[in-house]
Design an enzyme around this catalytic site. Sequence first.
Site, mmCIF file in Angstrom:
data_model
loop_
_atom_site.group_PDB
_atom_site.id
_atom_site.type_symbol
_atom_site.label_atom_id
_atom_site.label_comp_id
_atom_site.label_asym_id
_atom_site.label_seq_id
_atom_site.Cartn_x
_atom_site.Cartn_y
_atom_site.Cartn_z
ATOM 1 N N ASP A 94 0.843 -1.186 0.000
ATOM 2 C CA ASP A 94 0.000 0.000 0.000
ATOM 3 C C ASP A 94 0.881 1.239 0.000
ATOM 4 O O ASP A 94 2.090 1.144 0.209
ATOM 5 C CB ASP A 94 -1.020 -0.021 1.151
ATOM 6 C CG ASP A 94 -0.405 0.168 2.523
ATOM 7 O OD1 ASP A 94 0.808 -0.125 2.678
ATOM 8 O OD2 ASP A 94 -1.113 0.603 3.443
ATOM 9 N N HIS A 134 11.319 -9.135 0.709
ATOM 10 C CA HIS A 134 11.022 -7.708 0.562
ATOM 11 C C HIS A 134 12.286 -6.885 0.830
ATOM 12 O O HIS A 134 13.120 -7.269 1.661
ATOM 13 C CB HIS A 134 9.930 -7.315 1.566
ATOM 14 C CG HIS A 134 9.298 -5.992 1.278
ATOM 15 N ND1 HIS A 134 9.842 -4.809 1.714
ATOM 16 C CD2 HIS A 134 8.172 -5.668 0.605
ATOM 17 C CE1 HIS A 134 9.073 -3.808 1.312
ATOM 18 N NE2 HIS A 134 8.046 -4.303 0.639
ATOM 19 N N PHE A 159 6.900 2.107 -4.083
ATOM 20 C CA PHE A 159 8.292 2.359 -3.688
ATOM 21 C C PHE A 159 8.789 3.767 -4.030
ATOM 22 O O PHE A 159 9.842 4.182 -3.562
ATOM 23 C CB PHE A 159 9.263 1.312 -4.277
ATOM 24 C CG PHE A 159 9.053 -0.060 -3.746
ATOM 25 C CD1 PHE A 159 9.397 -0.379 -2.440
ATOM 26 C CD2 PHE A 159 8.496 -1.066 -4.539
ATOM 27 C CE1 PHE A 159 9.194 -1.660 -1.929
ATOM 28 C CE2 PHE A 159 8.285 -2.347 -4.037
ATOM 29 C CZ PHE A 159 8.635 -2.634 -2.724
ATOM 30 N N TYR A 199 2.954 4.740 0.688
ATOM 31 C CA TYR A 199 3.598 5.353 1.858
ATOM 32 C C TYR A 199 2.572 6.222 2.583
ATOM 33 O O TYR A 199 1.771 6.913 1.953
ATOM 34 C CB TYR A 199 4.770 6.231 1.426
ATOM 35 C CG TYR A 199 5.941 5.497 0.828
ATOM 36 C CD1 TYR A 199 6.637 4.526 1.548
ATOM 37 C CD2 TYR A 199 6.381 5.799 -0.455
ATOM 38 C CE1 TYR A 199 7.737 3.872 1.006
ATOM 39 C CE2 TYR A 199 7.486 5.156 -1.020
ATOM 40 C CZ TYR A 199 8.152 4.194 -0.277
ATOM 41 O OH TYR A 199 9.244 3.557 -0.825
#
Length: 224
Positions: A64, A186, A77, A66
């Site tokens: 989701d 991740h 990202f 930031y």
Amino acid sequence: MAAISNDWLAPLRPEFAKPYYATLYKKVKEEYSTRQIFPPADDIFNAFALTPLSQVKVVILGQDPYHGDGQAEGLCFSVKPGIDIPPSLMNIYKELHDDCGCYIPNNGSLVKWAKEGVLLLNTVLTVRAHQANSHQGIGWEEFTDAAIRILDEQDRPIVFLLWGRPAQMKKAMLNNPKHLILEAPHPSPLSAYRGFFGCGHFSQTNRFLKANGLDPIDWQIENL
């Protein structure tokens, strides 16, 4: 909410007519009018706007947006210029440096990647300020799953980079033998050392694209 207007519109149009989307739209509209929500409403569909379906070569799945002030810009990202580079993105840059020799830039805007054919798609497209995962389960997952299915149906090579468990759970939807699926932990500081560092996904992606007659991605984000 900005509308999707490029070649994503036709395959996604059936979603807009489904009951879940009407509920989702109403909920998101209400949230924007009563709370601080990220990204800005006009940026919700930036991933689709900046990377037309016909131009997608690579898909990076995030979770989701930031949830810090001024960070989210509708691309997983990525953060707007002038915003500190978040730790996960810094680790992506470190892996890029080790894998492809890219220098670590002074900004976190990945718009260049999006325009080169890298779909930077979060599975949830909105979030309350300072509340991670606060819009999980309101319907975005159904919408982005539809987008992933549309991508899987494309009759051309596409690379899917699945980093972390939530992204890897989408692997079951990907059945097209023309596509390349690469998995790694991740890039978060909590997990990057478990195998994201050293995964070589960026060079592997470009080798695959070139082997299939496609231009590689220029992964270097330039200094501003």
